[in-house]
Design a protein around this motif. Structure first.
Motif: not given
Length: 297
Positions: A233, A268, A271-272, A275, A284, A288-289, A292
């Motif tokens: 990411v 996941a 990392s999300l 962003q 999030a 969305a999780v 990923l």
């Protein structure tokens, strides 16, 4: 299934800088805002946002403006139980300035840490709890008491950042997360996996070694080793990435997934989060999780 996140709760002041200031050379701020911070609160908010029944306790709040902001933001999460967070008239709520540079790295200024008050763990705090998530950012006795209470009830304990095999909390841990980057910064050229194996042997716990965006190693009791490459990411802000990794990991544990599968949810989520600017300014959605996480298969 429900979780208790016990530890840090504060108001973070996010400050985006072009670089860190030095003597007589100022830095330029391009953005600033306030959001809830602290390791326990970070994990709790993300979990509650996914609909997980979550209890948050640890740091107390004051009757000041920062305390009001934190209470208002916590109250917006219907799945979050804050009944054990005490409020004190005349007390200054904990605060932290997060200085974030363009590479996503961060530095912290903690306000009045020597004055922080915490609500002591109690048996009632663990009523109905399936997993205890502890952070190590603050006084050890309260966290040790929480772990001891959990062990008496056969509640698994998830914790991070123990780097000594003789640490008094290690015997109470089921899953330990350590950072290879933090370990190298503190101990130089030593191999973090050697430490992980020693911690696993002494503590009888599973150990997960994260390494920023590099390979994650999962060392399970019995000697099995699994590896995960986190999704790539564009990191805007890494503040709280470890806390959100633990949130995803905790979700997997609550779902009774094998530890390597649970760690994929951690990879996941962490990392999300990187962003977004601010650990809890943007929470999030679960979808969305999951997207990923599914990409890791």
């Amino acid at each position: 299934m429900s979780i208790l996140c016990y530890g840090e709760i504060d108001l973070d002041i996010y400050v985006a800088l072009n670089r860190l200031p030095t003597m007589e050379r100022s830095a330029w701020c391009s953005e600033d805002f306030e959001n809830i911070g602290g390791a326990a609160a970070n994990s709790a908010l993300w979990l509650a946002n996914w609909g997980i029944d979550t209890r948050l306790a640890g740091h107390d709040l004051g009757d000041d403006r920062p305390g009001d902001i934190v209470r208002e933001l916590l109250a917006a999460q219907p799945a979050l139980d804050t009944g054990f967070i005490a409020n004190h008239p005349g007390y200054r709520s904990p605060r932290c300035q997060c200085l974030v540079t363009p590479d996503g790295e961060r530095s912290f200024i903690t306000h009045w840490p020597q004055d922080v008050l915490m609500t002591a763990p109690s048996p009632a705090m663990l009523d109905g709890i399936s997993l205890l998530n502890l952070d190590m950012s603050g006084p050890k006795p309260q966290r040790q008491k929480a772990a001891q209470l959990a062990v008496k009830r056969a509640i698994p304990v998830l914790i991070n950042d123990i780097y000594q095999a003789d640490h008094s909390l290690l015997p109470f841990v089921d899953v330990l997360v350590i950072s290879a980057a933090v370990f190298r910064n503190r101990f130089g050229g030593s191999d973090p996996l050697d430490l992980a194996r020693e911690l696993m042997r002494v503590g009888g716990c599973d150990v997960i070694v994260t390494d920023a965006g590099a390979e994650i190693n999962i060392l399970s009791r019995g000697g099995k080793r699994d590896r995960i490459i986190p999704p790539a990411v564009n990191a805007v802000d890494t503040t709280g990435a470890g806390d959100i990794f633990k949130a995803g990991l905790a979700y997997g544990m609550l779902m009774d997934l094998p530890l390597p599968e649970a760690a994929k949810w951690g990879a996941a989520a962490g990392s999300l989060m990187c962003q977004y600017a601010g650990t809890t300014k943007t929470l999030a959605p679960f979808s969305a999780v999951k997207a990923l996480r599914d990409a890791l298969d």
